[in-house]
Structures are given as C-alpha cells and as structure tokens.
Design an enzyme around this catalytic site. Structure first.
Site, PDB file in Angstrom:
ATOM      1  N   ASP A 155       0.815  -1.217   0.000  1.00 39.38           N
ATOM      2  CA  ASP A 155       0.000   0.000   0.000  1.00 39.38           C
ATOM      3  C   ASP A 155       0.845   1.262   0.000  1.00 39.38           C
ATOM      4  O   ASP A 155       0.436   2.298  -0.523  1.00 39.38           O
ATOM      5  CB  ASP A 155      -0.914   0.024   1.224  1.00 39.38           C
ATOM      6  CG  ASP A 155      -2.189  -0.721   0.964  1.00 39.38           C
ATOM      7  OD1 ASP A 155      -2.701  -0.642  -0.165  1.00 39.38           O
ATOM      8  OD2 ASP A 155      -2.660  -1.401   1.890  1.00 39.38           O
ATOM      9  N   HIS A 179     -14.878   8.371 -17.715  1.00 45.15           N
ATOM     10  CA  HIS A 179     -15.508   8.750 -18.981  1.00 45.15           C
ATOM     11  C   HIS A 179     -14.539   9.614 -19.757  1.00 45.15           C
ATOM     12  O   HIS A 179     -13.976  10.569 -19.218  1.00 45.15           O
ATOM     13  CB  HIS A 179     -16.801   9.534 -18.720  1.00 45.15           C
ATOM     14  CG  HIS A 179     -17.906   8.677 -18.197  1.00 45.15           C
ATOM     15  ND1 HIS A 179     -18.558   7.763 -18.991  1.00 45.15           N
ATOM     16  CD2 HIS A 179     -18.453   8.579 -16.965  1.00 45.15           C
ATOM     17  CE1 HIS A 179     -19.468   7.142 -18.256  1.00 45.15           C
ATOM     18  NE2 HIS A 179     -19.424   7.611 -17.040  1.00 45.15           N
ATOM     19  N   CYS A 225     -13.837   5.466 -23.010  1.00 47.91           N
ATOM     20  CA  CYS A 225     -14.202   5.551 -24.417  1.00 47.91           C
ATOM     21  C   CYS A 225     -13.099   6.296 -25.161  1.00 47.91           C
ATOM     22  O   CYS A 225     -12.557   7.277 -24.644  1.00 47.91           O
ATOM     23  CB  CYS A 225     -15.514   6.341 -24.573  1.00 47.91           C
ATOM     24  SG  CYS A 225     -16.855   5.632 -23.640  1.00 47.91           S
TER      25      CYS A 225
END
Lengths: 387, 409
Positions: free
Chosen positions: A74, A159, A201
């Site tokens: 971590d 996105h 995308c």
C-alpha cells in the site's frame, strides 16, 4: 604456420566461446536483471462520481486488488477514487464493491487504502502526484515517491473522449497535459519504465501524444470507439465492470508472482470478439522488446532471490520451555488467542420494546369499584340481566 | 325531543369527523390557546411512549396527566379521535338537560336546542379538534353536574372527586353541589341544625372518601407517588410559563424569585376565594352558582384553554331567559370575538414575524379575560335582577313614583 593458424583459430574459438558463454551468462544474468528497476509503484485513478459509475470504481479496485496480490504494498500504491460506492446510500450491499455478477468477487474490504477520495480526485492533484510537486504538508501516503529505478503502473478509468478524460463531471485532462506530465517525470528521473493503461471511451487518443522514452501504453478502445460495460447486476442495479478491465482482471487472476507471462499476452487481452471495441497499445517509446517484459515488472513487486543449491543447516531447534509445576493447584493455561466475544455482546441491540400493561391489582380494584358504584346507584335488580 | 336531539348529534358528529380528518387538526393542535402543558395530547403520547420504554412518565417535565388517564389512554391511544369525538357530547347533552330543567320553571320552547348548538360552535369548535384531554375533563364535570341535578349524591360525590383528582379546581364545586342537595332534600342551610351537619358530613365523606380511594388506586398503577408533584405540584406552583390565554404566564415571567411564592399564593387563592361569598349570595340558586364557579375556574385557573371557556359557554343557553336583563352583551360579544381573532394574529407577529413582543399578546389576554369577567358579572347581575323582579314585580318604582333601575352593588 599451421600451428600458429591453429593456435589463432583455437584462440578465436575459445574467445568466441568465452564471449558466447559470457553473452549467455550475461543474457541469463541480464535477463535476470534486464528490467533495470528496483521498486514498483502504482497510481490507480477512478475519475467518475455518482452511483451509476459504480463500474469505474470496481475497475480501479480490481486492478488494485491484483497489484496488491502480486506484491506491491500500500505504501507504493496511490489509489484515487472519486466516489464512495461501498458506503453509498444506494448500495444495497453496503461495504462491498462487486466485480462479478452474482456477487462472486468483492473487491472492497478493510484492507483497501484509498489515498485520494471524493473531491480530492482532481486533475491538479493527479498531476501533482505524478510530478511530485506537492505541498510539504502532504503525507507520504499521498505522494508518488518514485526514483529513477521505479517501474510505475498508471491506470486510469472513467468517462473520456477524443483527447480528454473527464474528472468528477466538472473538469478534464487532455492528452497533451498527460504527455507533458510524463515528460516532467522523465526529466526529473521519476521513473524507469512506465506502463499506462486507460479504460475509457476512445482511450487510444490519450496516449497519442506521448513523447517521453520508456513509456508503454494500453487502451481499451480506439479513437471513435466506445468502451462498453460488461454485466449489470440486477440486485445492485448497475453495471459492475467494464469489459476491458473485466477481462484484464481475469487475465491477471492467472498471474502469480513467479509467472513469466509477458506483455504480448497482455496485448491479447480482450480482443474485439470479446470487447466489441478494439484495444490498442503503443510500444514505440519503449526500449525493450515487449515480449521480454514480464507482467510482474509492472503489476508485481520485484523480488531479489538468491538461488543457492547448497543445503543450509539451521541452528538446533529451540527446546520447549520446562513445564513448571510449582503449586499444583494453579494451572497456568497456555496463552491462546483471546476468545472472541459473541457478536450479540459486542453489538448492543436496542432493548425490545415491551408494551406496558397496568398491574392486575389495579385493574381489579378499579373495576370492582366501578361495579360497586353502578349497583349502588341502580340497584341490584340489574344483576339478573347480566348473569 | 329525542328526534331533534339525535339529528343534532348526528350533525355534530359529522362536522367533528370532517374537521378531525382535515389538515386543520394538526395546525390547531399546536396552538397555545388550545393546548396547555396539562392537557396536550402530544404529551400524553410521549408519556405513554416513555412508559413503554420502562421509564416513569412523570420523570422530567413532559407528562402531567393523572394515572387514571394513563390507564384510559393506554387502551385508546390508537382510537384517540373517537374518544375526543365522544366526550364533548356529555357537555351537549347536559346543556340540553339544563335547558329542559329550567323549562319546567319558565316554559320556553325547544328552541333551546338550536341556541345550544349555536353557542357550542365557536367555543367547542376549536377545542374539539385540538386533541387535548380538556374535553375529557369537561365531560367529567358535565357528568358531575348531570348527576347532581338528577339527585344522586353518591354518583355526584364520586364524579366530583374524579374531577378534583383531574385538576384541583373543581374542589370549589363542592359547595354548590352541597347546596343543591340540601335544597332538594329540604334541609335548611342553618349552621345550628343537626340535619344540615348530618347531610354535609355524609356528602363530605363520600367526596373525600372517593378522592382518597382514587388517589390510592392511582398509586397502585405505577407503584409510586410521583404523580402528586407532577400533577398537583405542577398545577399549583406553575413552573411552566408557556404563553396561554390566562394571566399567570406573563406575570410570573417577570417575577423576582423571592416574591414568587407570595404571588403564587395570591393568584391561586383568587380562584377559591369567590366560593364562600357567592355561596352565601346564591344559596337558593345552586345551579347558577355552579355556572359561576365554573366560569371563575375557567378564568382564573393556572393553565386555561379555550376548552375551559367552551365549558361554561355551553351552559349559557340555559340562561337565555336572562337575555333581556343583560346590559353589556354587545360589548362582551365584540370583545370576545375581537380577541379570538387577534390571538393568532398577535402570536404570529410576536413569534414568527418578530415585529411584536409578548406585551401585545398579553394585552389581548388581558382583554379576553376582561371580556369573560364582564360576561360572568353581567349574567350575575341579570340573574339577581330577575330574582328581584320575580319578587318585586317587573316595573319598579321609587318611593316618589318615578321609574327605578336596579344597580348591582
């Protein structure tokens, strides 16, 4: 003359052999140390907020899980999640983030350390993490403390569009900014090699502009294509993962710390038949052959192992402590793990509400009095109507 | 008589049911003119909830109902509306009864029923949908009056004890009830006659005995005497100074602590003080005395509400024959109407708009109580004047033959 020629030839052969052996030796050793890195870092970023972007958080947490499983601690992972899906009020299974439908795999847990959460995931913070230009008060867990021998994995999901990636529904990072950030990192010698994976995308547009050396990039879709989500879960009500990361996760589940899988296998993850979109990759800035780059070079942590064929004798085993009888009454129990309290004692349940009832004596007394008064006023003659 | 009464009751039920279901009910149940800390329904529900959690409802300052009320509401808390719809009927029926009783004396037609409804409307309307236990208290007092008029000393004593147990002020109704029974039994009110003392002691024994029994019984409900300081201590010492339509709150809000006890005593004595003089004056007219006492209790009690006002207003139709002797009826009705309209206005201005202060509301309180006192004294004057006319004729003449007027001194 022939003796000289033979000697020369022999020398040449021997030297060739030596050189060959040396080369073999160096290639073996070279292969062992060919990667050139001494530590591994990972920067995993989810840029989307809101409940319907559950899959982006699940994507990031799946990669986090794989990376941690393969050995990166971590302290070397910078995890940035833009929203809290596990404790979202719309989550029907709180404290879980599932990556497979039917809730087969919970990628959340109490060993997930999120370094940048919620509104801290901004373009500025991301770029500051990459370039290291953070205010002095930033804690170590929020810094990318890489050096020139670090291999860094950068995973972005969210996105995106042609040339940009949207952060938090309010700002965006462009491919040029990203390329410049990587150049800054190269100038400051903040990485040895960098693997950049993006699942959005038109993701290939994000690595078009890279110009720094030692960068390898993968994207889930080409320019003009959309990356699609994989499966909705009807119980949770949202899509759980994106297709590319789902198959990436499946691929990575096969990888273990000693695995020899290389980058060429990674490029084959999620072909168009599975992903609908065409994954792309870029290796021209990378100096090594991708076939020689192990998956664990980026996804796992480097282990330096000393191979020896000698048997080693450990020192004689420690004798068990002499049982002191002492006073026979007191039996000292061997210390065992503390017995857990039963859950009901830990969780204080609300006392079950008992309805209050008036005491029976009261009811008896009251109604006796009422009946007495009634008969006193209206006479005994009504008694026969009751009985 | 029965058919119009039934019709009237059905109409009243319908109107009340409609009002209960409307959103007006919640609005009104929070108004301070309608609910007081003693009889708010919200507090009853809170107290019962505390009881379900195992805590005594009298701990803390939330619940001030008597244990018998706990017992009653324990079963009816879901059907509270029905209880509140039914209880004011007692008041209705009683006023009809009173009217019919006086009919025997004066022979007036059954238009008393209509006037009864008319009088019921403004007063009762607000308090019936207020979800306060005032309706039940009024019902008990109405039942007590009913039993007194019917002549049953036992029931009357028990109901008076119950009414006193609920709030202490009906204690003053002991005297008029006693006078009524004495009159009924033709026992002259002569302190030297043994028959007087005989009956008085009997009645007092019934009253005090039933009071003791009820109090003891309520001890057994919760197993503690907590209810005594919570209910009676609360009524007497007036710790809660929420504004209402009474006179206590403003005065005690500005009172220095070391004068507080003195003024508490003064204010409380004011309620009980008028009993003896009025009883002496009206010893032949105990029914009117009951009315006067109820009015005085409603005006001077520590936490009055419009429910208490509605109680004695409901009895006004019984004295509709005094109408011709009332002198201030126009003034009183205007004052009461204006105050009723101004109460919510000034409350809003004070609490919500912030452009008025407590003095405005207190002024309207003062005016309202002034109107009530004027009404009561006007009826008193009218009653006494009528009695005088009954004995001395309707047209009074002075010694020199000119017309005389009667003055209340």
């Amino acid at each position: 003359m022939s003796h000289d020629f033979l000697q020369m030839h022999l020398k040449a052969v021997i030297s060739c052999l030596l050189i060959f052996l040396y080369k073999v030796h160096t290639t073996k050793a070279g292969q062992f140390f060919s990667s050139g890195h001494t530590n591994n870092w990972a920067v995993l970023v989810c840029t989307s907020r809101f409940w319907f972007n559950y899959r982006h958080v699940a994507n990031t947490l799946s990669v986090y899980r794989s990376v941690k499983r393969l050995g990166i601690p971590d302290s070397h992972i910078v995890l940035m999640l833009a929203d809290d899906m596990a404790c979202n009020y719309r989550n029907p299974k709180p404290a879980t983030v599932f990556s497979h439908k039917n809730m087969e795999l919970n990628v959340y847990g109490d060993d997930v350390e999120v370094d940048y959460r919620g509104y801290e995931v901004t373009v500025e913070n991301f770029l500051r993490v990459l370039t290291g230009r953070l205010p002095p008060s930033t804690p170590r867990s929020k810094r990318l403390l890489s050096d020139d021998r670090s291999n860094i994995l950068i995973y972005l999901t969210g996105h995106g569009g042609n040339g940009f990636l949207k952060f938090q529904d309010s700002e965006e990072i462009s491919n040029m900014e990203l390329a410049d950030a990587f150049e800054q990192m190269w100038q400051k010698r903040r990485y040895n090699e960098l693997l950049f994976i993006i699942d959005t995308c038109q993701g290939a547009s994000m690595y078009e502009r890279f110009y720094s050396p030692n960068l390898m990039a993968l994207a889930s879709s080409q320019v003009g294509e959309d990356s699609l989500s994989h499966q909705p879960d009807l119980a949770i009500g949202v899509h759980l993962m994106d297709k590319y990361t789902f198959y990436l996760l499946e691929f990575l589940e096969e990888v273990h710390p000693a695995s020899q899988a290389n980058m060429n296998d990674l490029f084959k993850v999620c072909p168009q038949s599975q992903c609908v979109s065409t994954p792309g990759h870029r290796t021209d800035l990378f100096q090594r052959d991708p076939g020689s780059v192990l998956i664990t070079d980026f996804f796992g942590s480097v282990r330096k192992v000393e191979i020896t064929k000698d048997t080693i004798n450990l020192t004689s085993p420690v004798e068990p402590p002499i049982q002191r009888s002492g006073s026979g009454d007191i039996q000292i129990e061997s210390l065992t793990y503390v017995d857990q309290l039963p859950v009901a004692e830990i969780i204080h349940q609300k006392p079950k509400q008992k309805d209050w009832h008036p005491p029976d004596g009261f009811i008896l007394g009251l109604w006796t009095l009422i009946l007495l008064v009634f008969f006193q006023t209206y006479g005994i003659k009504h008694l026969k109507h009751i009985f | 008589m029965a058919a119009p009464l039934t019709l009237l009751l059905i109409v009243a039920v319908t109107i009340r049911a409609v009002l209960f279901r409307s959103s007006l009910a919640e609005l009104i149940s929070e108004r301070v003119e309608v609910v007081s800390p003693l009889n708010a329904w919200k507090r009853v529900v809170e107290g019962l909830a505390l009881l379900d959690l195992g805590v005594s409802p009298y701990s803390g300052d939330v619940f001030h109902e008597t244990p018998l009320m706990i017992y009653l509401f324990h079963f009816t808390v879901d059907y509270a509306e029905i209880v509140f719809m039914v209880s004011p009927y007692f008041v209705d029926c009683l006023s009809c009864l009173l009217a019919s009783l006086d009919r025997a004396k004066i022979a007036i037609g059954s238009n008393n029923l209509k006037s009864d409804l008319l009088f019921n409307f403004p007063g009762c309307l607000r308090h019936i949908i207020s979800f306060s236990t005032c309706g039940l208290n009024n019902a008990i007092i109405a039942l007590f009056i009913f039993c007194t008029l019917k002549g049953s000393a036992l029931l009357s004593g028990i109901l008076l004890a119950l009414a006193t147990y609920q709030s202490i002020y009906p204690l003053t109704l002991f005297a008029p009830a006693l006078l009524f029974f004495l009159q009924r039994l033709y026992i002259p009110v002569n302190l030297r006659r043994s028959s007087f003392w005989c009956f008085t002691l009997q009645y007092a024994f019934i009253y005090v005995g039933s009071l003791v029994v009820i109090t003891g019984l309520s001890f057994f409900l919760l197993g503690s005497w907590d209810f005594i300081p919570s209910v009676y201590g609360f009524i007497f010492s007036v710790p809660d100074l929420t504004p209402n339509i009474g006179l206590f709150w403003y005065f005690f809000a500005e009172m220095f602590e070391h004068f507080r006890l003195f003024f508490i005593c003064v204010f409380q004595i004011n309620v009980f003080f008028y009993t003896i003089p009025l009883s002496i004056k009206l010893k032949e007219h105990p029914v009117f005395l009951i009315f006067m006492q109820i009015a005085i209790i409603s005006i001077f009690k520590s936490y009055p509400t419009v429910g208490d006002v509605a109680l004695y207003m409901a009895f006004l139709p019984a004295w509709s024959h005094l109408y011709r002797f009332l002198r201030n009826i126009f003034l009183v009705s205007c004052v009461l109407l204006a105050c009723s309209a101004l109460f919510p206005v000034l409350w809003h201005l004070w609490i919500y708009a912030g452009s008025a202060n407590s003095n405005f509301y207190y002024a309207i309180t003062l005016l309202f109580n002034f109107g009530q006192i004027l009404l009561v004294s006007d009826y008193f004057y009218a009653y006494l004047r009528r009695e005088h006319h009954l004995t001395h004729g309707l047209y009074l003449k002075k010694k020199d033959g000119t017309e005389a007027t009667l003055v209340l001194k």
